[in-house]
Design an enzyme around this catalytic site. Structure first.
Site, PDB file in Angstrom:
ATOM      1  N   ILE A 163       0.818  -1.014   0.028  1.00 55.95           N
ATOM      2  CA  ILE A 163       0.018  -0.087   0.020  1.00 55.95           C
ATOM      3  C   ILE A 163       0.987   1.327   0.099  1.00 55.95           C
ATOM      4  O   ILE A 163       1.765   1.092   0.903  1.00 55.95           O
ATOM      5  CB  ILE A 163      -0.949  -0.043   1.182  1.00 55.95           C
ATOM      6  N   SER A 164       0.898   2.179  -0.905  1.00 55.69           N
ATOM      7  CA  SER A 164       1.691   3.120  -0.946  1.00 55.69           C
ATOM      8  C   SER A 164       1.860   4.080   0.218  1.00 55.69           C
ATOM      9  O   SER A 164       0.734   3.999   1.023  1.00 55.69           O
ATOM     10  CB  SER A 164       1.409   4.205  -2.126  1.00 55.69           C
ATOM     11  N   GLN A 165       2.979   4.816   0.422  1.00 56.74           N
ATOM     12  CA  GLN A 165       2.967   5.670   1.739  1.00 56.74           C
ATOM     13  C   GLN A 165       1.980   6.893   1.365  1.00 56.74           C
ATOM     14  O   GLN A 165       1.692   7.201   0.424  1.00 56.74           O
ATOM     15  CB  GLN A 165       4.458   5.999   1.512  1.00 56.74           C
TER      16      GLN A 165
END
Ligand code: SAH
Length: 218
Positions: free
Chosen positions: A66-68
């Site tokens: 899950i992207s930052q």
């Protein structure tokens, strides 16, 4: 198990996260409001409740992340989404970015090449509330010609080159936000399709994404 309870504590943690992202230079209120609204801990297993509001990428299985939050905010800001715009997202992953865009009023068409991640999103109760999000299993390099043209394209995996088919699926005046590069770090780029059919390229900071791969995985 996915958590379903959004407590005051979670909301407080989100507020802090938004302040942090703002201090890193994200100023678009619609982006900040969306991050404040979306319970990011719903997108992770309940064992990782604490980590959900740290400004970090996190593994979601199948070698994906899950992207930052800052990266999600950065791409969302560059995309300049307005309500009812048609947005094509490549790399659904956890679907967090898709929900942030939907919260900003976009109609989101999101493509994932890994069947397990696609299936897991298909049964994700919280996502069912978002009729503006349509999930597709397929190779994002091909885009979604049936649903084209799009106002915006966002690629959330590291693209070794600019996928030409996706440029073709942009409306005139449309924009693509893409992390470009084959190494460990990618350069964030925004490509605008001008009314005369030419392209304007703008270059932004460096980020690190998992690679954009060709074909589908079952
Ligand atoms: N937007 C996601 C980020 C996920 S990481 C989020 O908010 O969580 C990138 C995702 O892109 C991974 O799930 C990976 O499987 C997917 N991906 C990589 N190459 C792809 C391709 N060609 N087509 C569709 N998805 C792709």
């Amino acid at each position: 198990m996915r958590p379903t309870d959004d407590s005051y504590r979670h909301k407080g943690l989100r507020k802090k996260l938004v302040q942090h992202i703002h201090s890193k230079g994200i100023t678009d209120d619609r982006v900040l409001d969306a991050i404040l609204e979306v319970p990011r801990h719903f997108f992770l297993d309940s064992a990782f409740d604490e980590q959900a509001y740290e400004d970090k990428a996190f593994p979601i299985g199948e070698g994906q992340t899950i992207s930052q939050p800052y990266t999600v905010a950065y791409q969302s800001q560059l995309l300049e989404v307005k309500p009812f715009m048609k947005v094509l997202e490549i790399g659904t992953g956890s679907a967090y970015q898709a929900v942030v865009l939907a919260e900003m009023g976009a109609q989101v068409y999101t493509v994932e090449r890994q069947k397990k991640l696609f299936d897991s999103n298909k049964t994700f109760e919280f996502l069912k509330k978002f009729s503006a999000i349509k999930l597709f299993y397929g190779d994002g390099y091909l885009g979604l010609p049936t649903y084209a043209p799009f106002d915006r394209v966002i690629i959330t995996a590291a693209a070794p080159e600019i996928p030409q088919r996706l440029l073709e699926q942009l409306k005139p005046g449309g924009m693509m936000v893409i992390p470009l590069g084959a190494g460990d770090l990618q350069q964030m780029m925004r490509i605008t399709k001008m009314e005369n059919g030419s392209f304007k390229e703008e270059v932004f900071g460096h980020f690190s994404f998992v690679p954009m791969l060709g074909g589908k995985e079952s």
